[in-house]
Write an enzyme that holds these catalytic residues in place. Structure first.
Site, PDB file in Angstrom:
ATOM      1  N   SER A 135       7.200  27.813  21.434  1.00 21.60           N
ATOM      2  CA  SER A 135       6.153  28.540  22.154  1.00 21.60           C
ATOM      3  C   SER A 135       5.884  29.870  21.471  1.00 21.60           C
ATOM      4  O   SER A 135       6.810  30.514  20.954  1.00 21.60           O
ATOM      5  CB  SER A 135       6.596  28.805  23.590  1.00 21.60           C
ATOM      6  OG  SER A 135       5.725  29.748  24.191  1.00 21.60           O
ATOM      7  N   TYR A 138      13.132  32.441  28.300  1.00 20.66           N
ATOM      8  CA  TYR A 138      12.283  31.381  27.741  1.00 20.66           C
ATOM      9  C   TYR A 138      12.022  31.620  26.243  1.00 20.66           C
ATOM     10  O   TYR A 138      12.105  30.705  25.420  1.00 20.66           O
ATOM     11  CB  TYR A 138      10.984  31.385  28.536  1.00 20.66           C
ATOM     12  CG  TYR A 138       9.939  30.378  28.166  1.00 20.66           C
ATOM     13  CD1 TYR A 138      10.008  29.069  28.641  1.00 20.66           C
ATOM     14  CD2 TYR A 138       8.844  30.753  27.385  1.00 20.66           C
ATOM     15  CE1 TYR A 138       9.003  28.162  28.328  1.00 20.66           C
ATOM     16  CE2 TYR A 138       7.840  29.851  27.081  1.00 20.66           C
ATOM     17  CZ  TYR A 138       7.923  28.548  27.550  1.00 20.66           C
ATOM     18  OH  TYR A 138       6.944  27.662  27.245  1.00 20.66           O
ATOM     19  N   LYS A 193      12.951  29.239  23.177  1.00 21.20           N
ATOM     20  CA  LYS A 193      11.882  28.673  22.352  1.00 21.20           C
ATOM     21  C   LYS A 193      12.032  29.059  20.888  1.00 21.20           C
ATOM     22  O   LYS A 193      11.713  28.275  19.997  1.00 21.20           O
ATOM     23  CB  LYS A 193      10.514  29.111  22.880  1.00 21.20           C
ATOM     24  CG  LYS A 193      10.126  28.454  24.223  1.00 21.20           C
ATOM     25  CD  LYS A 193      10.201  26.934  24.138  1.00 21.20           C
ATOM     26  CE  LYS A 193       9.387  26.221  25.202  1.00 21.20           C
ATOM     27  NZ  LYS A 193       9.624  24.754  25.191  1.00 21.20           N
TER      28      LYS A 193
HETATM   29  P1  NAI Z   1       4.667  20.876  32.873  1.00 20.50           P
HETATM   30  O1  NAI Z   1       5.389  21.641  33.904  1.00 20.50           O
HETATM   31  O2  NAI Z   1       3.473  20.107  33.264  1.00 20.50           O
HETATM   32  O3  NAI Z   1       5.633  19.867  32.112  1.00 20.50           O
HETATM   33  C1  NAI Z   1       7.023  20.040  32.003  1.00 20.50           C
HETATM   34  C2  NAI Z   1       7.677  18.761  32.499  1.00 20.50           C
HETATM   35  O4  NAI Z   1       9.079  18.811  32.221  1.00 20.50           O
HETATM   36  C3  NAI Z   1       7.524  18.573  34.010  1.00 20.50           C
HETATM   37  O5  NAI Z   1       6.932  17.319  34.282  1.00 20.50           O
HETATM   38  C4  NAI Z   1       8.952  18.662  34.531  1.00 20.50           C
HETATM   39  O6  NAI Z   1       9.216  17.830  35.651  1.00 20.50           O
HETATM   40  C5  NAI Z   1       9.750  18.225  33.311  1.00 20.50           C
HETATM   41  N1  NAI Z   1      11.126  18.705  33.352  1.00 20.50           N
HETATM   42  C6  NAI Z   1      11.547  19.939  33.697  1.00 20.50           C
HETATM   43  N2  NAI Z   1      12.890  20.017  33.606  1.00 20.50           N
HETATM   44  C7  NAI Z   1      13.318  18.801  33.191  1.00 20.50           C
HETATM   45  C8  NAI Z   1      14.606  18.265  32.917  1.00 20.50           C
HETATM   46  N3  NAI Z   1      15.713  19.010  33.059  1.00 20.50           N
HETATM   47  N4  NAI Z   1      14.694  16.979  32.500  1.00 20.50           N
HETATM   48  C9  NAI Z   1      13.577  16.225  32.357  1.00 20.50           C
HETATM   49  N5  NAI Z   1      12.338  16.680  32.629  1.00 20.50           N
HETATM   50  C10 NAI Z   1      12.210  17.955  33.038  1.00 20.50           C
HETATM   51  O7  NAI Z   1       4.270  21.947  31.731  1.00 20.50           O
HETATM   52  P2  NAI Z   1       3.679  21.754  30.248  1.00 20.50           P
HETATM   53  O8  NAI Z   1       2.792  22.898  29.998  1.00 20.50           O
HETATM   54  O9  NAI Z   1       3.176  20.390  30.039  1.00 20.50           O
HETATM   55  O10 NAI Z   1       4.988  21.993  29.344  1.00 20.50           O
HETATM   56  C11 NAI Z   1       5.466  21.097  28.382  1.00 20.50           C
HETATM   57  C12 NAI Z   1       6.237  21.879  27.330  1.00 20.50           C
HETATM   58  O11 NAI Z   1       5.352  22.710  26.595  1.00 20.50           O
HETATM   59  C13 NAI Z   1       7.311  22.808  27.891  1.00 20.50           C
HETATM   60  O12 NAI Z   1       8.437  22.782  27.061  1.00 20.50           O
HETATM   61  C14 NAI Z   1       6.650  24.163  27.826  1.00 20.50           C
HETATM   62  O13 NAI Z   1       7.584  25.209  27.782  1.00 20.50           O
HETATM   63  C15 NAI Z   1       5.867  24.018  26.546  1.00 20.50           C
HETATM   64  N6  NAI Z   1       4.783  24.976  26.378  1.00 20.50           N
HETATM   65  C16 NAI Z   1       3.638  24.859  27.111  1.00 20.50           C
HETATM   66  C17 NAI Z   1       2.605  25.750  26.910  1.00 20.50           C
HETATM   67  C18 NAI Z   1       1.304  25.608  27.604  1.00 20.50           C
HETATM   68  O14 NAI Z   1       0.360  26.379  27.254  1.00 20.50           O
HETATM   69  N7  NAI Z   1       1.161  24.681  28.551  1.00 20.50           N
HETATM   70  C19 NAI Z   1       2.747  26.890  25.984  1.00 20.50           C
HETATM   71  C20 NAI Z   1       3.963  26.887  25.233  1.00 20.50           C
HETATM   72  C21 NAI Z   1       4.939  25.958  25.451  1.00 20.50           C
END
Ligand code: NAI
Length: 296
Positions: free
Chosen positions: A152, A165, A169
């Site tokens: 990130s 975080y 990251k």
């Molecule tokens: P999101 O919240 O929709 O997706 C994250 C998913 O991970 C959720 O469905 C959640 O249930 C699952 N999760 C959480 N803890 C878990 C665990 N211990 N075991 C298995 N599953 C687990 O959010 P998003 O945005 O799709 O995030 C995906 C990745 O992208 C994350 O790593 C986030 O930090 C990263 N990210 C997202 C950005 C954005 O602009 N959306 C920016 C930078 C990084």
């Protein structure tokens, strides 16, 4: 679609929604069999729900693809092993791991307590260790693997309230670079993305940008980095809304002073910091060679 994944098995963690769901669907559309891992918790990682992973599996099946749900947490070595085991039991192999699962527990550092630090490190950073570790031996044996980690800009560049975080990251960048080196002779390539997308995690930060920053505009980068033909390893790509670029670590030419003192560091600090003529060392050896060439 000339980029296909027939015969390949992909694990996508946190694939019940957001970016992970989009990645899982695209792998499946292109012929991969997919493990849709998600424990279905809230943004801060509390709770669990079987629904999200099951729904994405249904979406894949509706497209005519093959997928299986896994509800284990990435945050423990046992969870990581169980996720990889799901792939092996269902499909007999693992070719691709996309470490995407994530949570947020933002707080200014002066108010940050261990309950805000440990789970964030456990899911993002150790989560990638746990799942990748379980798959690594299989990938070495088969002489093939592709890992995509989710970093990130909050870590690479820094962001207020995200010391937990951001550290996790940026830790993933080090993880990516070291595994890129260790995987090279086994044809295991390891890269990372720094995505920008409108998801439940970022909805409050990006009002009105739902259409411009769709997860689907990040996924093609992930899927390419996971393909057999992708030539790079140990690299980090920024991706958001269709804008794709590479982050890299640059090193300034700096100064050489054989009588270095605190005062000479102060007096030549601008020259030390001057970015003109920077290089991008590929590894430690490149930096050491630069130092020795400047010394002689
Ligand atoms: P999101 O919240 O929709 O997706 C994250 C998913 O991970 C959720 O469905 C959640 O249930 C699952 N999760 C959480 N803890 C878990 C665990 N211990 N075991 C298995 N599953 C687990 O959010 P998003 O945005 O799709 O995030 C995906 C990745 O992208 C994350 O790593 C986030 O930090 C990263 N990210 C997202 C950005 C954005 O602009 N959306 C920016 C930078 C990084």
């Amino acid at each position: 679609m000339d980029i296909g994944f027939d015969g390949k098995v992909a694990i996508v963690t946190g694939a019940g929604g957001g970016l992970g769901r989009s990645h899982a669907l695209e792998f499946a559309r292109r012929g991969a069999r997919v493990v849709v891992n998600d424990l279905g918790g809230s943004i801060d990682g509390s709770g669990h729900d079987d629904g999200p992973a099951a729904r994405v599996v249904r979406e894949i099946n509706d497209l005519g693809g093959e997928a299986v749900a896994n509800l284990d947490s990435v945050a423990s070595p046992e969870g990581g092993a169980a996720i990889v085991d799901t792939a092996v039991q269902a499909f007999g192999r693992v070719d691709i791991v996309v470490n995407n699962a994530g949570i947020l527990r933002d707080k200014a550092f002066h108010n940050m307590t261990p309950d805000l630090i440990d789970p964030v490190i456990d899911v993002h950073l150790k989560g990638a260790f746990n799942v990748t570790k379980a798959a690594w031996g299989l990938m070495r044996e088969q002489g093939y693997g592709r890992i995509v980690n989710t970093s990130s800009n909050s870590g690479i560049l820094g962001n207020f309230g995200q010391a937990n975080y951001g550290a996790a990251k940026m830790g993933l960048v080090g993880f990516t670079r070291v595994l890129g080196i260790e995987g090279a002779k086994h044809n295991i390539k390891v890269n990372a993305i720094a995505p920008v997308a409108f998801t439940r995690m970022t909805a409050d930060l990006m009002p009105g940008l739902e259409d411009k920053l769709k997860p689907e505009m990040v996924t093609p980068v992930v899927v390419w980095l996971a393909h057999a033909d992708c030539p790079v390893t140990g690299e980090v790509y920024s991706a958001g809304g269709g804008v794709v670029a590479r982050f890299f670590i640059g090193l300034t030419p700096g100064i050489v002073d054989h009588e270095l003192t605190v005062e000479s560091v102060r007096d030549r600090f601008d020259a030390i910091r001057d970015e003109t003529g920077y290089t991008v060392p590929a590894n430690n050896g490149d930096e050491l060679r630069k130092i020795f060439s400047q010394l002689t």
